[in-house]
Design a protein around this motif. Structure first.
Motif, PDB file in Angstrom:
ATOM      1  N   ASN A   1       0.810  -1.210   0.000  1.00 49.69           N
ATOM      2  CA  ASN A   1       0.000   0.000   0.000  1.00 49.69           C
ATOM      3  C   ASN A   1       0.843   1.259   0.000  1.00 49.69           C
ATOM      4  OD1 ASN A   1      -2.223   1.637   0.156  1.00 49.69           O
ATOM      5  ND2 ASN A   1      -2.390   1.471   2.352  1.00 49.69           N
ATOM      6  N   GLY A   2       2.032   1.209   0.462  1.00 54.31           N
ATOM      7  CA  GLY A   2       2.871   2.391   0.523  1.00 54.31           C
ATOM      8  C   GLY A   2       2.790   3.116   1.843  1.00 54.31           C
ATOM      9  N   VAL A   3       2.164   2.507   2.842  1.00 56.96           N
ATOM     10  CA  VAL A   3       2.111   3.128   4.166  1.00 56.96           C
ATOM     11  C   VAL A   3       3.502   3.126   4.785  1.00 56.96           C
ATOM     12  CG1 VAL A   3       1.122   2.975   6.475  1.00 56.96           C
ATOM     13  CG2 VAL A   3      -0.280   2.452   4.492  1.00 56.96           C
ATOM     14  N   PHE A   4       4.213   2.025   4.636  1.00 60.55           N
ATOM     15  CA  PHE A   4       5.564   1.895   5.182  1.00 60.55           C
ATOM     16  C   PHE A   4       6.588   2.292   4.128  1.00 60.55           C
ATOM     17  CE2 PHE A   4       3.314  -1.515   7.587  1.00 60.55           C
ATOM     18  CZ  PHE A   4       3.368  -0.892   8.808  1.00 60.55           C
TER      19      PHE A   4
ATOM     20  N   VAL B   1       6.198   4.507  14.030  1.00 55.87           N
ATOM     21  CA  VAL B   1       6.567   5.749  13.346  1.00 55.87           C
ATOM     22  C   VAL B   1       5.614   6.072  12.203  1.00 55.87           C
ATOM     23  CG1 VAL B   1       8.352   6.808  11.907  1.00 55.87           C
ATOM     24  CG2 VAL B   1       8.987   5.639  14.010  1.00 55.87           C
ATOM     25  N   PHE B   2       5.218   5.076  11.426  1.00 55.23           N
ATOM     26  CA  PHE B   2       4.467   5.328  10.203  1.00 55.23           C
ATOM     27  C   PHE B   2       2.966   5.104  10.326  1.00 55.23           C
ATOM     28  CE2 PHE B   2       8.745   4.236   8.610  1.00 55.23           C
ATOM     29  CZ  PHE B   2       9.037   5.464   8.036  1.00 55.23           C
ATOM     30  N   TYR B   3       2.436   4.923  11.528  1.00 52.02           N
ATOM     31  CA  TYR B   3       0.988   4.762  11.675  1.00 52.02           C
ATOM     32  C   TYR B   3       0.316   6.089  11.327  1.00 52.02           C
ATOM     33  CZ  TYR B   3      -3.306   2.697  13.348  1.00 52.02           C
ATOM     34  OH  TYR B   3      -4.566   2.169  13.408  1.00 52.02           O
ATOM     35  N   PRO B   4      -0.595   6.084  10.342  1.00 52.42           N
ATOM     36  CA  PRO B   4      -1.179   7.356   9.905  1.00 52.42           C
ATOM     37  C   PRO B   4      -2.186   7.898  10.918  1.00 52.42           C
ATOM     38  CG  PRO B   4      -2.114   5.538   8.653  1.00 52.42           C
ATOM     39  CD  PRO B   4      -1.051   4.955   9.541  1.00 52.42           C
TER      40      PRO B   4
ATOM     41  N   ASP C   1      -9.585   2.683   4.454  1.00 55.81           N
ATOM     42  CA  ASP C   1      -9.792   1.253   4.687  1.00 55.81           C
ATOM     43  C   ASP C   1      -8.576   0.421   4.269  1.00 55.81           C
ATOM     44  OD1 ASP C   1     -12.312   1.700   5.695  1.00 55.81           O
ATOM     45  OD2 ASP C   1     -13.321   1.367   3.773  1.00 55.81           O
ATOM     46  N   VAL C   2      -7.944   0.820   3.187  1.00 57.08           N
ATOM     47  CA  VAL C   2      -6.760   0.093   2.720  1.00 57.08           C
ATOM     48  C   VAL C   2      -5.615   0.272   3.703  1.00 57.08           C
ATOM     49  CG1 VAL C   2      -5.098  -0.106   0.843  1.00 57.08           C
ATOM     50  CG2 VAL C   2      -7.485   0.323   0.323  1.00 57.08           C
ATOM     51  N   ASN C   3      -5.429   1.483   4.216  1.00 59.88           N
ATOM     52  CA  ASN C   3      -4.381   1.716   5.215  1.00 59.88           C
ATOM     53  C   ASN C   3      -4.668   0.948   6.497  1.00 59.88           C
ATOM     54  OD1 ASN C   3      -3.172   3.444   3.454  1.00 59.88           O
ATOM     55  ND2 ASN C   3      -3.685   5.304   4.552  1.00 59.88           N
TER      56      ASN C   3
ATOM     57  N   GLY D   1      -3.334  -3.481   9.974  1.00 60.18           N
ATOM     58  CA  GLY D   1      -3.807  -4.673  10.681  1.00 60.18           C
ATOM     59  C   GLY D   1      -2.997  -5.907  10.333  1.00 60.18           C
ATOM     60  N   MET D   2      -2.666  -6.057   9.063  1.00 60.83           N
ATOM     61  CA  MET D   2      -1.859  -7.204   8.648  1.00 60.83           C
ATOM     62  C   MET D   2      -0.432  -7.095   9.173  1.00 60.83           C
ATOM     63  SD  MET D   2      -3.630  -9.432   7.059  1.00 60.83           S
ATOM     64  CE  MET D   2      -4.936  -9.102   8.198  1.00 60.83           C
TER      65      MET D   2
END
Length: 97
Positions: A3-6, A54-57, A64-66, A71-72
């Motif tokens: 997803n690009g969150v991390f 650090v990267f939790y938005p 929902d995707v984030n 969660g995963m």
């Protein structure tokens, strides 16, 4: 991870430990492979905790995707101590002290 969150370091760290784990499974007589896999798992536990914290938005940007990606990642982090225990048992079976 996709997803690009991390950052890319999350994916590189976990996929490299996965590659070492495949090597440890294939090389059944190698004690070095299982030691490197166990060390890598323990290091990714620490780096996963850092990445998630650090990267939790913030709630404004939590789609929902984030939420699913986080969660995963948390689920993977919760399963890693079990994996470490099972790999340690494999280490003992192969003759580790």
């Amino acid at each position: 991870c996709m997803n690009g969150v991390f950052q890319a370091s999350y994916a590189w760290g976990n996929f490299s430990v996965l590659a070492v784990g495949i090597w440890a499974i294939v090389q059944r007589d190698s004690l070095d492979a299982i030691t490197m896999f166990l060390t890598g798992l323990l290091l990714t536990v620490l780096t996963d905790i850092i990445h998630i914290s650090v990267f939790y938005p913030p709630n404004n940007y939590l789609t929902d995707v984030n939420r699913f990606s986080m969660g995963m990642a948390i689920f993977s982090l919760l399963l890693k101590p079990v994996s470490c225990y099972l790999v340690y048992r494999m280490y003992q079976e192969r003759g580790g002290e």
